[in-house]
Scaffold this motif. Sequence first.
Motif, short mmCIF file in Angstrom:
data_model
loop_
_atom_site.label_atom_id
_atom_site.label_comp_id
_atom_site.label_asym_id
_atom_site.label_seq_id
_atom_site.Cartn_x
_atom_site.Cartn_y
_atom_site.Cartn_z
N TYR A 130 -6.83 -16.67 -8.68
CA TYR A 130 -5.93 -15.06 -8.70
C TYR A 130 -7.16 -14.26 -9.61
O TYR A 130 -6.35 -12.94 -9.46
CB TYR A 130 -5.80 -16.19 -10.27
CG TYR A 130 -4.67 -16.25 -10.54
CD1 TYR A 130 -3.53 -16.60 -10.40
CD2 TYR A 130 -4.99 -17.90 -10.71
CE1 TYR A 130 -2.20 -17.16 -10.64
CE2 TYR A 130 -4.07 -18.92 -10.58
CZ TYR A 130 -2.79 -18.70 -10.84
OH TYR A 130 -1.52 -20.00 -10.36
N LYS B 124 -6.40 -8.64 -15.25
CA LYS B 124 -5.66 -8.45 -14.30
C LYS B 124 -6.43 -6.80 -13.50
O LYS B 124 -6.55 -5.87 -13.10
CB LYS B 124 -4.13 -8.07 -13.88
CG LYS B 124 -3.27 -8.16 -13.05
CD LYS B 124 -2.00 -7.86 -12.91
CE LYS B 124 -1.71 -9.22 -13.30
NZ LYS B 124 0.43 -8.97 -13.68
N ALA C 4 -8.74 -6.25 -4.75
CA ALA C 4 -8.49 -6.98 -5.72
C ALA C 4 -7.16 -8.20 -5.32
O ALA C 4 -7.15 -8.88 -6.60
CB ALA C 4 -8.20 -6.36 -6.85
N GLU C 5 -7.02 -8.07 -4.66
CA GLU C 5 -5.65 -9.35 -4.06
C GLU C 5 -6.01 -10.19 -3.01
O GLU C 5 -6.43 -10.22 -2.12
CB GLU C 5 -5.13 -8.36 -3.03
CG GLU C 5 -3.74 -7.62 -4.11
CD GLU C 5 -3.22 -7.11 -2.93
OE1 GLU C 5 -2.98 -7.58 -1.62
OE2 GLU C 5 -2.81 -5.61 -3.67
N TYR C 6 -6.42 -11.34 -3.87
CA TYR C 6 -6.53 -12.88 -3.63
C TYR C 6 -5.80 -13.40 -3.38
O TYR C 6 -5.66 -14.23 -5.19
CB TYR C 6 -8.34 -12.43 -3.56
CG TYR C 6 -8.49 -14.46 -2.65
CD1 TYR C 6 -9.25 -13.99 -1.39
CD2 TYR C 6 -8.60 -15.86 -3.52
CE1 TYR C 6 -9.52 -14.11 -0.76
CE2 TYR C 6 -8.56 -16.43 -2.24
CZ TYR C 6 -9.16 -16.10 -0.90
OH TYR C 6 -9.58 -16.80 0.09
N ASN D 296 -9.64 -1.93 -6.42
CA ASN D 296 -7.54 -2.23 -6.10
C ASN D 296 -8.22 -2.83 -4.39
O ASN D 296 -7.62 -3.76 -4.06
CB ASN D 296 -7.27 -1.02 -5.75
CG ASN D 296 -6.86 -0.84 -7.11
OD1 ASN D 296 -6.34 -1.93 -7.68
ND2 ASN D 296 -6.27 0.39 -7.93
N ARG E 226 -9.34 -4.94 -11.84
CA ARG E 226 -8.61 -3.52 -11.13
C ARG E 226 -10.47 -2.72 -11.12
O ARG E 226 -10.15 -1.73 -10.31
CB ARG E 226 -7.38 -2.75 -11.46
CG ARG E 226 -6.87 -2.39 -10.29
CD ARG E 226 -5.54 -1.75 -10.90
NE ARG E 226 -4.83 -3.12 -10.36
CZ ARG E 226 -3.74 -2.85 -11.68
NH1 ARG E 226 -3.31 -2.20 -12.79
NH2 ARG E 226 -2.90 -4.12 -11.63
N ALA F 130 -2.02 -11.70 0.68
CA ALA F 130 -0.51 -11.77 0.72
C ALA F 130 -0.34 -13.02 2.06
O ALA F 130 -0.71 -12.23 3.56
CB ALA F 130 0.43 -10.39 0.51
N GLY G 253 -1.88 -9.23 -9.16
CA GLY G 253 -2.65 -7.99 -8.58
C GLY G 253 -2.06 -7.58 -7.23
O GLY G 253 -1.85 -7.03 -6.62
N SER G 254 -0.68 -8.72 -7.32
CA SER G 254 -0.53 -8.04 -6.02
C SER G 254 0.62 -7.49 -6.16
O SER G 254 0.91 -6.20 -5.04
CB SER G 254 -0.15 -9.61 -5.03
OG SER G 254 1.48 -9.67 -5.95
N GLU G 255 1.72 -6.76 -6.65
CA GLU G 255 2.17 -6.02 -7.50
C GLU G 255 1.47 -4.44 -7.49
O GLU G 255 2.11 -3.62 -8.18
CB GLU G 255 2.99 -5.90 -8.54
CG GLU G 255 2.45 -6.36 -9.63
CD GLU G 255 2.17 -8.07 -10.48
OE1 GLU G 255 2.82 -8.13 -11.23
OE2 GLU G 255 1.19 -8.98 -9.59
N GLY G 256 -0.04 -4.42 -7.74
CA GLY G 256 -0.65 -3.72 -8.29
C GLY G 256 -1.16 -2.55 -7.21
O GLY G 256 -0.65 -1.49 -7.19
N SER G 257 -0.88 -2.66 -6.42
CA SER G 257 -1.45 -1.67 -5.23
C SER G 257 -0.08 -1.49 -3.95
O SER G 257 -0.10 -0.41 -3.85
CB SER G 257 -2.62 -2.08 -4.48
OG SER G 257 -2.30 -2.48 -3.21
N LYS G 258 0.26 -2.55 -3.75
CA LYS G 258 1.56 -1.94 -3.25
C LYS G 258 3.05 -1.93 -3.68
O LYS G 258 2.85 -2.50 -4.52
CB LYS G 258 2.09 -3.54 -2.22
CG LYS G 258 0.04 -3.67 -1.42
CD LYS G 258 0.76 -5.12 -0.03
CE LYS G 258 -0.60 -5.19 0.41
NZ LYS G 258 -0.80 -5.92 1.40
#
Lengths: 458, 541, 356, 102
Positions: free
Chosen positions: D53, C116, C128-130, C125, C120, C133, A453-458
């Motif tokens: 994930y 993924k 959704a990032e865990y 959204n 979403r 970063a 998901g890291s490439e998702g929103s950013k």
Amino acid sequence: MSALFAANSLGEFLANNVSERWGLALAAFIHAFILINVFALAPLIFIWLERKVSGRIQDRLGPTRVGGRFGWLQGLADGGKLIQKEDLVPAAADSMLFRMAPYIACIAAFGTFMLLPFSGGWVAVASDIGLFLLVAILSLEVLGIILAGYSSGSKWSLFGGMREAAQMVSYEIPLAITALVPIVTVGSLNLVEIAEMQTSTVFLDGWLMFNNPFTFIAFFVYFTVATAGCKRAPFDLAEAESELVGGFHTEYSGMRWSFFFMAEYAAMFVVSGLASILFLGGWNTGFGFIDQALAVTRYRGALELAAIDPETGLYLTNFYLPSFLANLFGMVVFVSKASLLVFVQIWIRWTLPRLRIDQVMMTCLKYLIPISCVLFLGATLWPIGVLHFAERSTVMPFFEPIQNKIERLKGVAQKSHDDAEEERAEQDSPVSDVKDERPAVELAPAVASAPLGSEGSK
Amino acid sequence: MNFDAILEKLINDTVGQSLGHFSSELALCVTIVGLLLVRLVSLDRWLPTYWVALLGAIAAFGLAACQMKQGGATQFLFTGLLVYDQFGIFFRLFLLLFLVLVIALTVISGIPDNEDGPDFYTLLLGATIGMMLMVSANNLLILFLGIEMTSVPSYVMVGFLKGRKLSSEAALKYVIYGAGIAGVMLYGISLMAGMLGTTDMSLIAERMHLLLSPEADGADLSVRSNAMLRTVVLASLLISAGVAFKLSLVPFHFWCPDAFEGAPAEVAGFLSVASKAAAFALLVRFCLALVGKDSGALSEHVYLYLGVGLGVVAAITATFGNLAAYSQTNIKRLLAYSTIAHAGYMLMAVAAMMVLVNSDVADAKLKAAGALEGLIYYLTVYLFMNLGAFAIVAFIRNQILSEEIKDYAGLGWQAPCLGIGMVFCLFSLVGMPPFGGFFAKLMIFKSLVDAGYANPFMWVVLAIGGLNTVFSLIYYLRVLNAMYIVPRPEGSPRVKFDFLPAGAYVVMVTLPVLLTGFFPYFPDRLSDTASRVANMLISNF
Amino acid sequence: MTGEQFLFWLLALTTCGGAIAVVVSQNVVRMAFWLVVALGSVAAIYFLLHADFVGATQLMIYVGGTIVLLIFGVMLTASGPYVKIKTSPGDMVIASGVGVLVLFLLIGTVTAVDWKQAHRSLVGNEHAEYPPAPAAGYNKSNPSSGNTARPIGLKLLGVSLEDTDPTRKDAQNLSAGYLLPFEIVSVHLLVVLIGAGYLARAKRRVPVGADAVVETLAAPVPVQVGVYAGFWRRAAAMLIDGIVISAVQVPAALLMGPLTEPPSNAFVCVSSLLIFLYLAGMESSAYQGTIGKIIMRIAVTDTYGQPVSFLRAAARTLSRYLSGFCLLFGYFMALFTKRKQTLHDLVAGTLVVRRK
Amino acid sequence: MDIGLNHYLVVGAVLFVCGIICMATKRNAIGILMGVELVLNGANINFVAFSRYTALGLDGQIVSLFVIVLAAAEAAVALAIALNFYNNHLTIDVDRGDELAG
């Protein structure tokens, strides 16, 4: 081992010079190589020490023949003899498990060295949960013993294995609880942090053992329990030779037999080292002026290492010799403290008679567990009471919260670091040239592939 | 928002709000500690430990009753882990009342002697705390935790007579099946939590709705939804296996007769009522949470399928239980199969509720609440009639040292109080008209009729239920036949029962069975409460 | 192949291999060994998944605790050296057939999901990032570096690190905290401990007949030194002493300065020394006790009933601090020790007896 | 091929199925318990993988911690019951417990 290699870690250092992939593998290999070789040496020395001390206690000389007057080569000679011996597997044994068991015990005992810091920053794995992980890995040693006992196919071994299982499962509880007593005082599970927090102001006042009455008692309880945890006398029921021939290792011979003892002596060193980190100030000498100076030097070294190039955003890797020397000195202090405790364990073994199995269990379940619970509770409540008292009284000036002290020292280090930076900036204006020569590493290379998901929103 | 502010908010939330509503569970926790302390200072030589347990249970019951009286709106406790509503309070009250009655029974029948008392009551109270968590769970973790906290002490209680072969065998079977099913259920929970990205049951409802509604996300919906839906269905099947095990529904019923036969009658009675009630409350909550409140075209289907599926399981369970009970010679085993059958009847109510709740039948919500009301009413009556039956079995066992039906010959005349109590309980279990069981069954059948308008299959379920009722008469009558018609064999010693305290206890427990049947006031009062609770849950939902 | 990939395949191999070996092997101890391999690799997988705390817990509780318990059970129930209760091959074939089907069903279902995208659309959204970063520089509390101890600890309280981030707007609501299960699990563990203990232990036997006689005979005969002073009498003596001491100390303190200010160090040291001398001196004197003890008609003796030396009395006085440190527990020990000794009595080897 | 969520889920599924087969085929009570442990670990791998994930976040790790603790408690009780069975029947073979039937 970070500061040893002019980089934040060996892995980074190698990743710079070789390649990221092989760098990590090489680093792992080198770490393992160093650990095993250094600490295979420790058991050898301690086995020699044990013979020497037992000799003296029994009014003998101990080994004298091999290696000059003190017989210091005796351990090596023993090793050589054991390697030559035949590797026997009894017919009644379950041969796979029988062969496997010594390795399990050994891996568990030596695995803990990964997490044991020797000086500020000199640690293979600086985990945030270092203590927890160390105790967890140490607790695996019992599996090797039990499997050895069971797979030998002999009743003496079986008895030894069963005793060991019962004893270890029980003693792990007070071990963990008493190890938690200093933890609630400092509020961290990170072994490096715990030791760093024991920097004294005057003399010995920083050591957690002298922090409050509960940690003081907890040290002795911990040491008792740890002695039992390494199945040392007077708790060595698993191998009680007067009753069980040799207990779990009755059927073993040669190298496999010696593996158990390597594991035992390694574990002795680990629990003693842990005791000195948790209670006896780790690598701090206890003299306030020395400790504080060394601590500032070490922090300064860490700052140098962590410095980031403002242009590229990469780590600079400065090597700071005073910090290296301070760490080396700390390691000497630490190892001598731990060795002293090992000596005490040996001393106890040759002084006290062995307990009966029911006495061993009763000591643990009826006394040590309640005592450790009371200590834990007391250590939790103590700061509340003391802070309350210390706020209103001037009697106890040295009850300064530990965190404040560390922050103060770090401030000193930061200041000296900043001064040095300025000085350097003034001296050589072409800074960029110097920096280019230094190896630079990308940020946090060990963090694995980006999460989902890291490439998702950013 | 800084850390201190959050911490303060947390403390306010926990101490100010949650702990007060959690007081009855806390009372039980304190009682457990009290039981330990009493033994530690050897006070149990003078003060029998059941007093401690009884006092604690009554205190907890009182606290729960206060909460019931206060009422209050639905709220979430402990940062949303538990839900506090009328439904939950009612079931807590129910469980605590039952706990008090069971402790009283054990005091009279004396199955844990004074030495083992602290152990037994600790287990009993511990299991009850687990059940109370189950009935107010709003999080999948709490759901699992509640089931484990209920099951693990139950395993030990089933094997409580540790020197007996039967008892240890029963406990072993129970623990092996139970642990296995718990693992399977946990796997289902992991899939569901991972799929929906949360363990919170109110969020699950929302996200299920998102998952089911077709307009959620534009592109290639069918493929995405399909795979996701399959995962969720698989997960909920695995989870419901766990719940079905607790309810002893048919593919997962096998532990029940063995465990009941090996366990002391008191424990069997406890398990047959309390753990079923808690599991039903959980099932209702879980089913409602699963599909979400808004009725979309797709979610309506899911409701229907779920309801019909439950109906099928219910019909099979009831039939199987009744058929298998027919050939039993041991009274506890017979009652175990009867428990399975009754779980089937009660599941019919849940099935009817699921079919009705989002259907296009007129007054669907009201009728769904009616089905739930039937379930609650049935459970309440079932508490008394089943506990009564097990209590009488325990008292008779203390006299004749046997639990075989053939050894009951002629007992009805020698111990009239127990005999008549048994008649009442068994007739009520059948569902004979003047007893409480009749009204309970009637309510469930009525909601099945309603549900039939939404899906005619429910009428089939109704028919099977009716047939079962008739059939079950036969094996219950066999017990009464043994007690009254068959003469006591020559030479067997005359059995003497004192009225106090055993008889009085039987009267106390069977009286509500009668009252709920004979006097219209009590069923009205009870059914008022039940319908209030049911309406509250359905309307909130 | 990167390091992570290599580690994953290695661990997946040992985990699955260990699990299959558990199923296949017929000797229960070997099963235990393979279980160790499998569960140990699971712990390593947790480390690979950046869940250090869970991994350590797995090692400590599962591998070091639960499996040891299981092996212990194997040893206790072994009828011969190696128990082999064999599974019939038919069962095995059927079970593995069904098992393989279930496996395909599970894998087919689970891997078909596009996680993924699923998250979403389901979760939205913003969450959704865990793990988040990695921030610039090494962050100790960053869960993505595997240091999850602090985040987990906070999460148990219901505070997540994102909540404390002032830039987040929705931080007003507490996220789910796990304080309740954390506490209630302790009740569960207590109950389970009691239950398991009940099943495992033999019944307590009440001595009857000959046994009772033997037990009475075996009990040690207490040495009669005097009538030991009871707890309440001693407490009263302490109270009187307290009054006496403060009767001197308070006026002295008033002379030094107002009471609202904390006393100077010198004053505290001198008065502590005086109190010490008073207690130790009086107890080792011919009076054998402080004023309070004289009033309450009790005296301090050594274990033979003789008056104590100054050294012993000093040791007793100093170890009073010990009694005080452990939340006054040392004093309360007089309630249940055999000769009504407190902790400092035990340390100094003294008794407190009634005067004749 | 990058290692992703599905890889871990497959490992979990293998553990789960192995556990189920183990429970179904073993006759030694302690062997069955080992099967239970495998099943629970399969579920736990799922939880931790989801925690890494997906949006489940730390909740997954916390659930797995609780599961480890609960599993230990369950194992202790199951073992006590198995020992009790052994004391009464002098065997640990589950199939020998055949007095309850019908």
